[in-house]
Structures are given as C-alpha cells and as structure tokens.
Design a protein around this motif. Structure first.
Motif, short mmCIF file in Angstrom:
data_model
loop_
_atom_site.label_atom_id
_atom_site.label_comp_id
_atom_site.label_asym_id
_atom_site.label_seq_id
_atom_site.Cartn_x
_atom_site.Cartn_y
_atom_site.Cartn_z
N LYS A 23 3.86 13.54 -12.21
CA LYS A 23 4.35 13.81 -13.55
C LYS A 23 4.13 12.61 -14.48
O LYS A 23 4.37 11.47 -14.10
N GLY A 24 3.67 12.93 -15.68
CA GLY A 24 3.49 11.90 -16.69
C GLY A 24 2.29 11.00 -16.50
O GLY A 24 2.14 10.01 -17.22
N LYS A 25 1.40 11.33 -15.56
CA LYS A 25 0.23 10.49 -15.30
C LYS A 25 -1.05 11.10 -15.87
O LYS A 25 -2.15 10.67 -15.53
N GLY A 26 -0.90 12.11 -16.73
CA GLY A 26 -2.06 12.71 -17.37
C GLY A 26 -2.35 12.08 -18.72
O GLY A 26 -1.99 10.93 -18.97
N GLU A 27 -2.97 12.85 -19.61
CA GLU A 27 -3.31 12.35 -20.93
C GLU A 27 -2.04 12.14 -21.76
O GLU A 27 -1.09 12.92 -21.65
N PRO A 28 -1.99 11.09 -22.59
CA PRO A 28 -0.82 10.89 -23.46
C PRO A 28 -0.67 12.06 -24.43
O PRO A 28 -1.66 12.65 -24.87
N GLY A 29 0.56 12.38 -24.77
CA GLY A 29 0.82 13.43 -25.74
C GLY A 29 0.87 12.87 -27.15
O GLY A 29 0.70 11.68 -27.38
N ALA A 40 3.57 12.94 -22.10
CA ALA A 40 2.29 12.90 -21.39
C ALA A 40 2.16 14.10 -20.46
O ALA A 40 3.14 14.67 -19.98
N GLY A 41 0.92 14.48 -20.19
CA GLY A 41 0.65 15.53 -19.21
C GLY A 41 0.78 14.98 -17.80
O GLY A 41 1.20 13.83 -17.59
N ASP A 42 0.44 15.79 -16.82
CA ASP A 42 0.54 15.40 -15.42
C ASP A 42 -0.84 15.17 -14.83
O ASP A 42 -1.85 15.67 -15.34
N ALA A 43 -0.89 14.43 -13.73
CA ALA A 43 -2.11 14.29 -12.94
C ALA A 43 -2.00 15.23 -11.75
O ALA A 43 -1.02 15.20 -11.01
N LEU A 44 -2.98 16.11 -11.59
CA LEU A 44 -3.00 17.08 -10.50
C LEU A 44 -4.10 16.67 -9.52
O LEU A 44 -5.28 16.70 -9.85
N ILE A 45 -3.67 16.26 -8.32
CA ILE A 45 -4.60 15.73 -7.32
C ILE A 45 -4.83 16.79 -6.24
O ILE A 45 -3.94 17.11 -5.46
N GLU A 46 -6.04 17.36 -6.21
CA GLU A 46 -6.38 18.32 -5.16
C GLU A 46 -6.97 17.56 -3.98
O GLU A 46 -7.96 16.83 -4.12
N LEU A 86 -5.17 4.84 -9.98
CA LEU A 86 -3.92 5.57 -9.78
C LEU A 86 -3.64 5.62 -8.28
O LEU A 86 -4.49 6.06 -7.50
N ASP A 87 -2.46 5.14 -7.86
CA ASP A 87 -2.07 5.19 -6.46
C ASP A 87 -1.40 6.53 -6.17
O ASP A 87 -0.47 6.93 -6.87
N VAL A 88 -1.87 7.19 -5.12
CA VAL A 88 -1.38 8.52 -4.76
C VAL A 88 -0.77 8.46 -3.36
O VAL A 88 -1.43 8.06 -2.41
#
Length: 301
Positions: free
Chosen positions: A174-180, A186-192, A157-159
């Motif tokens: 947005k939309g880069k998490g697990e498929p719904g 889809a969920g989101d990817a949260l990058i800390e 995943l490019d951030v």
C-alpha cells in the motif's frame, strides 16, 4: 498525448484478462530496465507498458476506461451525462446533484458546478497502482525471503515474501505506487510473484514430493542418508529391505499451512546401481539363487 493502452500492449479491446496479462508479461520481460541497462528508450517503453497494464489489468479501471469515465492516464473525465444534465438545466428543468437533491440552478450555474466537481476530482485523484513481476526460487517460496526489485524510475523496492507463497500470487504494498494529486493519496504496488521450478521437488497443496536415489547397499542393509528439503538438507533413516518406489515421510517439511502448521515431504526411493560393469557384483548375482528364482513381474500377470 497518452497512447491508447490497448495499442501499447498490442491487444484487441475484446481481449480477455488472461490475454492482457500474457501480453504484459511478454513486453515486461523484453523491456525491463534490469535487462536493458542504460537504454532510455526501453525504459520509457517499459513505463508505458506498466501504465497500460495498470489500467487494463484492473477489472474496475478497465471497465471505467471502456465506458469513458477515465482517460488513458487514469484521470477522471466529466460524466457522460454532463451535457444532457446541462441542457436540461438550461431549459429550466431542475438539476439533481450527486446527493440526490434538486438544485434548481440556472443553466450556467449548473454547468459551472459540474465543471467545478470534475476539476476537483482530477485535482485530488488517487495515484495509479503500479504492477511488477518478481521471480523467486522454489526454496524462497516455501521458506519466505526479502527481495529487492528495481523500479522504472531507477529506485528500488524491498518486498517481503511470505512463507508458503504460490506461483502467480500477488503481493500488495500500500502506498508504494504512483503519487496521487492533492489529497488523493498514492496508489499501491502490486507484485506478481513467479516461482521458478526446482527439478528436484514437486508441490501438491502444502505437501512436497521428492525422488531420492539410493544405492543397492543402502536399500538392502538400510542406513542414514542425507535428503534435500526446500529449507536445507536433513538426515533420514532408510529401512532394511527398501525397494524402488518405497515412500517415506518427513513430517512438517512441506509448505506452511494457512491455518498453522506445515505440510509434509514425501520421499520416493529409487535404487541406482554404480556406473559401469562391476565384476564383484556380477559374480555375487551369478551365485545368488533367490535372485534367480524371484519374478519381479509376477503381479503383472
């Protein structure tokens, strides 16, 4: 069977958000696929840890899980009042649906309707948000960058790191998490983001500070010197007669400001003598009358 997320992270149900985040970081560092190439067991455990943090690291999800509204996988559970409403309907009392209107259905019909709604919610639930941690260096936090992370599934995943980002800031993709499921999306990817400190620089708000060693010659006679900044070296003029502790400003060489523009970089000079004895310098100081008369500690009395 999905394990209890509290057990996976090794925390109590009374743990604070900070305790949960700390436990996740510790386990993620240990189990991340990049640090355990080819280790399927570590990869599966990393997925479990990520899923547990996705649930407990989200205040709303954690509350819903603790209240029994969703299970450990994030799936909807039948409402807690399900059976009370069914019993009421079975005894001939009107049943009120989510829209607030009385259905006045028979008991079995009320039960079937509640079951249908629960199944519909599960069949169209939104995908889980996925949590990741990304280390960047200090210069990248100031100038911005594009970084690539490896996902537990083996993908990438490019951030895009925005300029001026601070340690601990979370980037949402947005939309880069697990498929719904179904129409849930889809969920989101949260990058800390974790900013790796740079021993040369200190950041205070949008300004940056740096201690710069200079020679005795540069301090006495002045001159042009090279100065590191987070975005590359620049040339700066040192005035004649500068001293240790003299602070110079490089305008606009700090971090980007939210409202536009940039902070400054403040450079504190530090006079450094050559290593080892220098007979020529010693001979000069021996005959330098003003140097002997000058008391650098006079202001301390």
């Amino acid at each position: 069977m999905v394990k209890d997320p509290y057990d996976i992270l090794g925390v109590q149900k009374t743990a604070s958000a900070a305790d949960i985040r700390s436990a996740y970081r510790k386990l993620a560092k240990k189990l991340h696929p990049d640090l355990n190439p080819g280790d399927k067991s570590a990869e599966e455990k990393f997925k479990e840890v990520s899923g547990a943090y996705d649930l407990l690291g989200d205040e709303d999800k954690r509350k819903r899980f603790d209240n029994g509204e969703i299970d450990a996988s994030g799936a909807e559970r039948p409402p807690q009042h399900f059976y009370r409403e069914y019993a009421s309907a079975a005894q001939g009392h009107p049943y009120a649906d989510e829209s607030g209107y009385a259905d006045f259905m028979e008991g079995e019909d009320a039960f079937a309707e509640l079951l249908r709604r629960a199944q519909h919610a599960r069949a169209n639930r939104r995908g889980q948000d996925m949590h990741y941690r990304l280390a960047i260096d200090f210069g990248e936090s100031i100038a911005g960058a594009t970084k690539r992370i490896t996902l537990p599934t083996g993908g990438t995943l490019d951030v895009k790191i925005p300029p001026g980002l601070v340690d601990g800031q979370v980037i949402r993709l947005k939309g880069k998490g697990e498929p719904g499921a179904g129409s849930g999306g889809a969920g989101d990817a949260l990058i800390e983001v974790e900013v790796t400190p740079d021993r040369r620089f200190a950041r205070e708000g949008d300004d940056i500070s740096l201690d710069l060693p200079v020679s005795l010659t540069e301090a006495v006679l002045g001159g042009r010197v090279r100065v590191p900044t987070p975005t590359g070296d620049v040339t700066m003029s040192v005035p004649k007669g500068s001293n240790t502790g003299t602070v110079l400003r490089l305008k606009g060489k700090g971090a980007p400001r939210k409202g536009g523009g940039r902070g400054d970089q403040f450079v504190k000079l530090k006079i450094v003598l050559p290593k080892g004895p220098d007979p020529e310098l010693e001979a000069f100081v021996e005959t330098w009358a003003k140097g002997k008369d000058f008391d650098p500690r006079e202001a301390m009395r």
